[in-house]
Design an enzyme around this catalytic site. Sequence first.
Site, PDB file in Angstrom:
ATOM      1  CB  VAL A  14     -12.480   0.676   9.450  1.00 20.49           C
ATOM      2  CG1 VAL A  14     -13.845   0.404  10.070  1.00 20.49           C
ATOM      3  CG2 VAL A  14     -11.442   0.833  10.553  1.00 20.49           C
ATOM      4  CE  LYS A  34      -1.772  -2.171   3.809  1.00 18.22           C
ATOM      5  NZ  LYS A  34      -2.725  -1.059   3.744  1.00 18.22           N
ATOM      6  N   GLY A 108      -4.829  -1.124  -0.739  1.00 20.48           N
ATOM      7  CA  GLY A 108      -3.610  -0.380  -1.015  1.00 20.48           C
ATOM      8  C   GLY A 108      -3.056   0.324   0.203  1.00 20.48           C
ATOM      9  CB  ALA A 109       0.153   1.433   1.195  1.00 20.73           C
ATOM     10  N   GLY A 168     -15.274   6.780   4.625  1.00 22.73           N
ATOM     11  CA  GLY A 168     -14.605   5.868   5.538  1.00 22.73           C
ATOM     12  C   GLY A 168     -14.790   6.152   7.009  1.00 22.73           C
ATOM     13  CD  GLN A 199     -15.587  10.824  13.912  1.00 27.32           C
ATOM     14  OE1 GLN A 199     -16.409  11.291  14.694  1.00 27.32           O
ATOM     15  NE2 GLN A 199     -14.801  11.590  13.183  1.00 27.32           N
TER      16      GLN A 199
END
Length: 233
Positions: A14, A34, A108-109, A168, A199
């Site tokens: 997000v 990604k 990233g993951a 985040g 949020q």
Amino acid sequence: MVVTGTGTGVGKTVTTAAMAAAGLAAGRSVAVLKPAQTGVAETEAGDVAEVRRLAGEAVTGVELARYPEPLAPATAARRSGLPSVRPEEVAAAAQELAARHQLVLVEGAGGLLVHLDARGATLADVAGMLSAPVLVVAEAGLGTLNATALTAEALRTRSLHTAGVVIGSMPDAPDLASRCNVEDLPRAAGAALLGAVPQGAGTMDPAEFRAAAASWLSPELGGKGGFLPPGLA
């Protein structure tokens, strides 16, 4: 810019979408890369699709590898029998996108040092190959300071530049820890707080998301500032 998190589920996608939306609104061409998508079936929408849904289809989206099990990319690749993604491939793809776009975001993951392949290569290796700044996406509440400090230390030991930290998923009614962390996160990261994504932002109507995205980010990330809730600025 490389976007990493202090862990999984901290709001990287997000946050990436918010930066992409702000970039598009400023008239920039934007691409999102990604390297490895895990935990998503072949026919399901992954993080790149989610960024494009929220930020707009003008975003160029590239996914290099996909694995069905929700595991670290190296583990997911091994278990699936599919080739792992190598940092050299990621860097080459990012450079190719950078030749055609003004802003390239590499998401990233999981966290910074999650293994991409059997050699133990990580997103940090990708950032080093690209000489790219790294944005750290962190949680708002209790426990985030240690995870943020560890990520920042890992970046420093590799002589990588921490662009800043973004919360985040900032609650509408922050608890005591979340309120204190607004002041403490920059010290933990050794870098400025550059944004706070509300949020639930990912559940917003895409048009509303795009209209609001720049207000969640500092000018350094293409935003308009004023991203903290009243009383926390």
